[in-house]
Design an enzyme around this catalytic site. Structure first.
Site, PDB file in Angstrom:
ATOM      1  N   ASP A 175      -6.310   4.300   2.266  1.00 52.01           N
ATOM      2  CA  ASP A 175      -5.540   3.123   1.874  1.00 52.01           C
ATOM      3  C   ASP A 175      -6.415   1.912   1.581  1.00 52.01           C
ATOM      4  O   ASP A 175      -6.007   1.002   0.850  1.00 52.01           O
ATOM      5  CB  ASP A 175      -4.518   2.761   2.964  1.00 52.01           C
ATOM      6  CG  ASP A 175      -3.361   3.736   3.026  1.00 52.01           C
ATOM      7  OD1 ASP A 175      -3.055   4.357   1.991  1.00 52.01           O
ATOM      8  OD2 ASP A 175      -2.770   3.887   4.103  1.00 52.01           O
ATOM      9  N   ARG A 217      -1.268  -2.761  -2.860  1.00 48.37           N
ATOM     10  CA  ARG A 217      -2.707  -2.741  -2.624  1.00 48.37           C
ATOM     11  C   ARG A 217      -3.495  -3.095  -3.886  1.00 48.37           C
ATOM     12  O   ARG A 217      -4.578  -3.687  -3.806  1.00 48.37           O
ATOM     13  CB  ARG A 217      -3.144  -1.400  -2.056  1.00 48.37           C
ATOM     14  CG  ARG A 217      -2.497  -1.119  -0.693  1.00 48.37           C
ATOM     15  CD  ARG A 217      -3.129   0.036   0.033  1.00 48.37           C
ATOM     16  NE  ARG A 217      -2.364   0.341   1.236  1.00 48.37           N
ATOM     17  CZ  ARG A 217      -2.483  -0.296   2.394  1.00 48.37           C
ATOM     18  NH1 ARG A 217      -3.361  -1.288   2.505  1.00 48.37           N
ATOM     19  NH2 ARG A 217      -1.745   0.036   3.444  1.00 48.37           N
ATOM     20  N   LYS A 220      -0.266   7.899  -5.142  1.00 48.73           N
ATOM     21  CA  LYS A 220       0.299   6.883  -4.256  1.00 48.73           C
ATOM     22  C   LYS A 220       1.417   6.161  -5.003  1.00 48.73           C
ATOM     23  O   LYS A 220       2.056   6.737  -5.876  1.00 48.73           O
ATOM     24  CB  LYS A 220      -0.801   5.920  -3.808  1.00 48.73           C
ATOM     25  CG  LYS A 220      -1.853   6.565  -2.900  1.00 48.73           C
ATOM     26  CD  LYS A 220      -1.283   6.834  -1.515  1.00 48.73           C
ATOM     27  CE  LYS A 220      -2.337   7.312  -0.552  1.00 48.73           C
ATOM     28  NZ  LYS A 220      -1.811   7.463   0.827  1.00 48.73           N
ATOM     29  N   ARG A 236      -3.786   4.898  -8.192  1.00 47.24           N
ATOM     30  CA  ARG A 236      -4.643   3.802  -7.758  1.00 47.24           C
ATOM     31  C   ARG A 236      -6.069   3.897  -8.306  1.00 47.24           C
ATOM     32  O   ARG A 236      -6.734   2.870  -8.458  1.00 47.24           O
ATOM     33  CB  ARG A 236      -4.655   3.706  -6.227  1.00 47.24           C
ATOM     34  CG  ARG A 236      -3.355   3.153  -5.669  1.00 47.24           C
ATOM     35  CD  ARG A 236      -3.353   3.060  -4.165  1.00 47.24           C
ATOM     36  NE  ARG A 236      -2.126   2.430  -3.687  1.00 47.24           N
ATOM     37  CZ  ARG A 236      -1.719   2.459  -2.432  1.00 47.24           C
ATOM     38  NH1 ARG A 236      -2.453   3.071  -1.510  1.00 47.24           N
ATOM     39  NH2 ARG A 236      -0.600   1.863  -2.078  1.00 47.24           N
TER      40      ARG A 236
END
Length: 222
Positions: A107, A182, A134, A138
């Site tokens: 993460d 994120r 995800k 990402r």
């Protein structure tokens, strides 16, 4: 005491009041660790941050890169190990992530890739194919964010090769968060080293895991 109704009868069952101490979330703290490391003159204290060994691999990766991170006041809160983490700006070394580090730092890899952009050399992430599945892809998202800022990046099926430069100034850009919290926060940390302000589309995605992120960022950069 708060009365709670027993579903099997009309009798009310008292529930004792409890005081709980919730450790600071390590994953959220990682954004500030990277920010303090790459912004010259930074000296940041992250108090009472959770340091569960299964969660804090990103800190050990940053330390291996040469980040000036000090952990003190180790104690237990809410049944979890916590500590005060002090981070100062540092000159970073490049790093090649070990296969065993990927699952325990999965993460944090987006913001760690930001730190790698300012390392003195070439860093490599491999074995991270899971990031493609995800909230968004990402790997593709961070490759686009880094390239938008002027960072030389080579995409791999399961990672990235990032050409770092400690003196790099990030180009102003319009970064697409792809509605991923994120990615939005990582783009913001990258932009702290910008020549001028960048735009982050769908920035409110950060609220999924960190509702106060933009407020905290504003308070730290004033």
């Amino acid at each position: 005491k708060m009365p709670v109704r027993n579903i099997f009868s009309s009798r009310e069952v008292p529930v004792p009041v409890q005081n709980l101490s919730i450790p600071g979330d390590f994953s959220a703290a990682t954004f500030w660790m990277v920010a303090a490391t790459i912004v010259e003159g930074s000296d940041l204290l992250l108090p009472a941050t959770g340091i569960n060994p299964t969660r804090c691999a990103a800190m050990h990766i940053l330390k291996r890169m040469g980040a000036d991170i000090t952990v003190s006041g180790e104690r237990t809160a809410g049944g979890e190990p916590v500590a005060d983490i002090r981070v100062r700006s540092s000159v970073l070394r490049p790093v090649k992530l070990k296969p065993e580090e990927i699952p325990v730092a999965i993460d944090e890899l987006p913001v760690l890739s930001v730190a790698m952009a300012f390392a003195d050399g070439i860093s490599t992430i491999t074995g991270a194919r899971e990031l493609r599945y995800k909230e968004c892809d990402r790997l593709a998202a961070m490759e686009a964010v880094l390239k938008g800022g002027g960072v030389e990046v080579e995409g791999l099926p399961d990672g990235m090769v990032i050409h770092g430069n400690p003196s790099r100034r990030i180009h102003a850009a319009c970064h697409d968060s792809r509605d991923d919290h994120r990615i939005a926060m990582s783009a913001a940390i990258l932009s702290l080293r910008g020549e001028s302000a960048s735009i982050i589309e769908k920035a409110n995605a950060a609220s999924v895991s960190y509702p106060a992120f933009w407020k905290d960022l504003d308070s730290l950069t004033k």
